[in-house]
Design a protein around this motif. Structure first.
Motif, PDB file in Angstrom:
ATOM      1  N   TYR A   1      53.813  70.897  49.404  1.00 33.27           N
ATOM      2  CA  TYR A   1      55.033  71.574  48.943  1.00 33.27           C
ATOM      3  C   TYR A   1      56.248  70.737  49.314  1.00 33.27           C
ATOM      4  O   TYR A   1      56.527  70.555  50.506  1.00 33.27           O
ATOM      5  CB  TYR A   1      55.202  72.927  49.633  1.00 33.27           C
TER       6      TYR A   1
ATOM      7  N   HIS B   1      48.766  85.213  43.401  1.00 36.75           N
ATOM      8  CA  HIS B   1      47.472  84.980  42.746  1.00 36.75           C
ATOM      9  C   HIS B   1      46.372  85.426  43.696  1.00 36.75           C
ATOM     10  O   HIS B   1      46.626  85.711  44.865  1.00 36.75           O
ATOM     11  CB  HIS B   1      47.303  83.481  42.434  1.00 36.75           C
TER      12      HIS B   1
ATOM     13  N   HIS C   1      48.269  86.848  46.912  1.00 38.37           N
ATOM     14  CA  HIS C   1      49.085  86.145  47.905  1.00 38.37           C
ATOM     15  C   HIS C   1      49.810  84.987  47.238  1.00 38.37           C
ATOM     16  O   HIS C   1      49.427  84.555  46.149  1.00 38.37           O
ATOM     17  CB  HIS C   1      48.216  85.660  49.075  1.00 38.37           C
TER      18      HIS C   1
ATOM     19  N   ILE D   1      53.297  81.820  47.998  1.00 40.53           N
ATOM     20  CA  ILE D   1      54.334  81.249  48.870  1.00 40.53           C
ATOM     21  C   ILE D   1      55.681  81.394  48.165  1.00 40.53           C
ATOM     22  O   ILE D   1      55.891  80.858  47.075  1.00 40.53           O
ATOM     23  CB  ILE D   1      54.038  79.758  49.157  1.00 40.53           C
TER      24      ILE D   1
ATOM     25  N   ARG E   1      55.820  70.615  53.256  1.00 38.68           N
ATOM     26  CA  ARG E   1      54.757  71.428  53.883  1.00 38.68           C
ATOM     27  C   ARG E   1      53.411  71.088  53.265  1.00 38.68           C
ATOM     28  O   ARG E   1      53.324  70.880  52.052  1.00 38.68           O
ATOM     29  CB  ARG E   1      55.062  72.904  53.649  1.00 38.68           C
TER      30      ARG E   1
ATOM     31  N   ASN F   1      49.513  72.620  53.021  1.00 38.02           N
ATOM     32  CA  ASN F   1      48.596  73.722  53.291  1.00 38.02           C
ATOM     33  C   ASN F   1      47.189  73.273  52.932  1.00 38.02           C
ATOM     34  O   ASN F   1      46.962  72.704  51.862  1.00 38.02           O
ATOM     35  CB  ASN F   1      48.982  74.967  52.480  1.00 38.02           C
TER      36      ASN F   1
HETATM   37  C1  SIN Z   1      47.144  79.027  48.337  1.00 33.14           C
HETATM   38  O1  SIN Z   1      47.105  80.228  48.193  1.00 33.14           O
HETATM   39  O2  SIN Z   1      46.394  78.255  47.700  1.00 33.14           O
HETATM   40  C2  SIN Z   1      48.116  78.384  49.276  1.00 33.14           C
HETATM   41  C3  SIN Z   1      48.717  79.288  50.278  1.00 33.14           C
HETATM   42  C4  SIN Z   1      49.633  78.527  51.206  1.00 33.14           C
HETATM   43  O3  SIN Z   1      50.197  77.498  50.787  1.00 33.14           O
HETATM   44  O4  SIN Z   1      49.807  78.944  52.362  1.00 33.14           O
END
Ligand code: SIN
Ligand code: FE2
Length: 209
Positions: free
Chosen positions: A115, A124, A180, A182, A198, A200
């Motif tokens: 990110y 999603h 969920h 971001i 960031r 993830n």
């Molecule tokens: C995701 O749901 O694939 C990523 C979630 C996140 O970036 O914390």
């Protein structure tokens, strides 16, 4: 887990281990991620149907990488641009998976999301896996982000909380298929990534063991 850790349970089956990875572990993991992106470069995925680019850049490691393009979402064994098999999942992540999930089989995909400051990820569900009895294990590195957690219905109530560098989040149990996303990333909140942003990592068991 290596850091001072505080466990919260925002919803049944969802565990947030904040501060699970100390700075040394975060740096080691970052070295592993650099190796992965050296072999399997971050690329700009596109959305199903519309072909619109995501704001998040992605790559994967493990036998199955998660990809998104005009034809949909899926797991596949090769990088969509280089055509090469994805690199292996680092041992440190396999160990963390065993330690936190206790699942009797290893993860098959580690999705790497990058990110930049303006990137976000819409609500999603992670639903492309057959092994829905395995939780999703997510690790945050770099700048702080706001994570939004909903329920099993797209229109349901949501809550949000921050994810910091070194936090580990497990999404499983009754909420394995919870919505969920971001909402935003806060620039300059971590010095881990020298150019900011960031990362993830999301580990998933894809097929039934
Ligand atoms: C995701 O749901 O694939 C990523 C979630 C996140 O970036 O914390
Ligand atoms: Fe997700």
């Amino acid at each position: 887990m290596t850091g001072f850790c505080n466990k919260l349970t925002p919803a049944p089956g969802v565990d947030l281990h904040s501060g699970a990875l100390d700075t040394t572990a975060q740096r080691r993991l970052l070295d592993d991620i650099r190796e992965i992106t050296g072999q399997a470069p971050l690329y700009n995925p596109t959305m199903p149907r519309t072909g619109k680019p995501w704001t998040v850049r992605m790559t994967s490691c493990g036998p199955q990488g998660w990809v998104s393009d005009r034809s949909g979402y899926r797991y596949q064994p090769n990088h969509p641009e280089t055509g090469n098999p994805w690199p292996a999942i680092p041992q440190m992540l396999l160990d963390l998976w065993d330690e936190t999930t206790g699942y009797p089989a290893p993860p098959e995909c580690c999705l790497v999301n990058f990110y930049a400051d303006n990137a976000r990820m819409g609500l999603h569900r992670d639903e492309d896996e057959e092994a829905l009895d395995a939780p999703v294990l997510s690790i945050s590195l770099g700048d702080t982000a706001t994570f939004r957690l909903g329920g099993l219905e797209r229109k349901g109530k949501t809550q949000s909380f921050k994810l910091h560098s070194g936090d580990v989040l497990l999404i499983g149990g009754d909420n394995r298929l919870a919505y969920h996303g971001i909402d935003r990333v806060f620039p300059n909140t971590s010095t881990l990534l020298k150019d900011g942003g960031r990362i993830n990592l999301t580990l998933r068991r894809v097929t039934k063991p």
